[in-house]
Design a protein around this motif. Structure first.
Motif, short mmCIF file in Angstrom:
data_model
loop_
_atom_site.label_atom_id
_atom_site.label_comp_id
_atom_site.label_asym_id
_atom_site.label_seq_id
_atom_site.Cartn_x
_atom_site.Cartn_y
_atom_site.Cartn_z
N ARG A 199 4.96 6.04 4.65
CA ARG A 199 4.27 6.16 3.37
C ARG A 199 3.76 4.80 2.90
O ARG A 199 2.70 4.69 2.31
CB ARG A 199 5.22 6.73 2.33
CG ARG A 199 4.61 6.79 0.94
CD ARG A 199 5.51 7.42 -0.07
NE ARG A 199 4.88 7.35 -1.39
CZ ARG A 199 5.34 7.96 -2.46
NH1 ARG A 199 6.42 8.70 -2.39
NH2 ARG A 199 4.70 7.84 -3.61
N TYR A 200 4.55 3.75 3.17
CA TYR A 200 4.24 2.42 2.64
C TYR A 200 3.92 1.44 3.75
O TYR A 200 4.46 1.52 4.86
CB TYR A 200 5.45 1.86 1.88
CG TYR A 200 5.89 2.69 0.71
CD1 TYR A 200 5.23 2.60 -0.51
CD2 TYR A 200 6.98 3.55 0.82
CE1 TYR A 200 5.65 3.36 -1.60
CE2 TYR A 200 7.39 4.30 -0.27
CZ TYR A 200 6.72 4.20 -1.47
OH TYR A 200 7.14 4.95 -2.53
N LEU A 201 3.08 0.47 3.41
CA LEU A 201 2.80 -0.66 4.28
C LEU A 201 2.73 -1.91 3.41
O LEU A 201 2.02 -1.92 2.41
CB LEU A 201 1.48 -0.49 5.03
CG LEU A 201 1.10 -1.65 5.95
CD1 LEU A 201 1.92 -1.59 7.24
CD2 LEU A 201 -0.38 -1.61 6.28
N ASP A 202 3.51 -2.92 3.77
CA ASP A 202 3.44 -4.22 3.11
C ASP A 202 2.69 -5.19 4.01
O ASP A 202 2.97 -5.27 5.20
CB ASP A 202 4.84 -4.80 2.87
CG ASP A 202 5.53 -4.27 1.64
OD1 ASP A 202 4.90 -3.53 0.87
OD2 ASP A 202 6.72 -4.59 1.46
N ILE A 203 1.77 -5.94 3.41
CA ILE A 203 1.13 -7.05 4.08
C ILE A 203 1.69 -8.30 3.40
O ILE A 203 1.57 -8.45 2.18
CB ILE A 203 -0.41 -7.02 3.92
CG1 ILE A 203 -0.97 -5.66 4.35
CG2 ILE A 203 -1.05 -8.16 4.69
CD1 ILE A 203 -0.72 -5.29 5.77
N VAL A 204 2.31 -9.17 4.18
CA VAL A 204 2.98 -10.35 3.63
C VAL A 204 2.23 -11.60 4.10
O VAL A 204 2.02 -11.79 5.29
CB VAL A 204 4.45 -10.42 4.09
CG1 VAL A 204 5.14 -11.64 3.50
CG2 VAL A 204 5.19 -9.13 3.73
N PHE A 251 0.85 -1.18 0.00
CA PHE A 251 0.00 0.00 0.00
C PHE A 251 0.89 1.23 0.00
O PHE A 251 1.80 1.34 0.81
CB PHE A 251 -0.91 0.02 1.24
CG PHE A 251 -1.89 -1.11 1.26
CD1 PHE A 251 -3.11 -1.00 0.60
CD2 PHE A 251 -1.61 -2.29 1.92
CE1 PHE A 251 -4.02 -2.04 0.62
CE2 PHE A 251 -2.51 -3.34 1.95
CZ PHE A 251 -3.71 -3.21 1.29
N ASP A 252 0.61 2.16 -0.90
CA ASP A 252 1.35 3.42 -1.01
C ASP A 252 0.35 4.53 -0.76
O ASP A 252 -0.55 4.78 -1.56
CB ASP A 252 1.96 3.55 -2.40
CG ASP A 252 2.72 4.86 -2.60
OD1 ASP A 252 2.72 5.72 -1.69
OD2 ASP A 252 3.31 5.02 -3.68
N THR A 253 0.48 5.20 0.37
CA THR A 253 -0.46 6.27 0.72
C THR A 253 -0.16 7.56 -0.02
O THR A 253 -1.00 8.45 -0.06
CB THR A 253 -0.43 6.56 2.23
OG1 THR A 253 0.87 7.04 2.59
CG2 THR A 253 -0.76 5.31 3.03
N GLY A 254 1.05 7.67 -0.59
CA GLY A 254 1.40 8.86 -1.34
C GLY A 254 1.78 10.04 -0.48
O GLY A 254 2.12 11.10 -0.98
N THR A 255 1.72 9.89 0.83
CA THR A 255 2.06 10.99 1.74
C THR A 255 3.28 10.58 2.54
O THR A 255 3.20 9.77 3.44
CB THR A 255 0.90 11.30 2.70
OG1 THR A 255 0.55 10.11 3.40
CG2 THR A 255 -0.30 11.83 1.95
#
Length: 135
Positions: free
Chosen positions: A76-81, A7-11
């Motif tokens: 800014r980013y979140l990875d779900i693995v 997920f890239d929130t762009g902020t």
């Protein structure tokens, strides 16, 4: 196998990741969940992975799984693995992921729904075929 949803929130650095809901179905597989977060892709790819548990459809408070416990994941980013093992016949079925986060104190969210994507894909496929016939 391994699936990573990014997920890239762009902020840059301003998103606080609060909750996550995952809807899935298992046959005979073992499914493990982890997440990581960061401000840049380099930071994210080298970030610590935090394991979490949850039953399909549960609301998961991500702060319960960080170190120290209670630290709100921010960036800014979140990875779900998703890591799974299967019997080579069955695989887990992921139906949706809902991420709830806030930016500058304003709550927002993102829902990835595979069922909705499939419906839209079928509609787009039908429209595409109709256009081809008209040409």
């Amino acid at each position: 196998g391994v699936y990573v949803y990014r997920f890239d929130t762009g902020t840059n650095g301003q998103a606080i990741f609060n909750y996550l809901t995952i809807v899935y179905a298992l046959n005979n597989e073992v499914l493990n969940f982890q997440f990581r977060y960061g401000n840049t892709l380099n930071e994210l790819n080298n970030a610590q992975l935090f394991s979490f548990t949850g039953i399909s459809g549960d609301l998961i408070n991500l702060a319960n799984y960080t170190i120290p416990t209670g630290t709100q994941p921010q960036g800014r980013y979140l990875d779900i693995v998703f890591t799974y093992s299967s019997d080579q016949i069955n695989t887990p079925v992921l139906s949706s992921i809902a991420l709830y986060y806030s930016v500058f104190g304003l709550p927002t969210g993102f829902i990835y729904d595979t069922n909705e994507k499939l419906v839209h894909s079928q509609i787009e496929y039908n429209l595409y075929n109709k256009l081809l016939k008209e040409l």
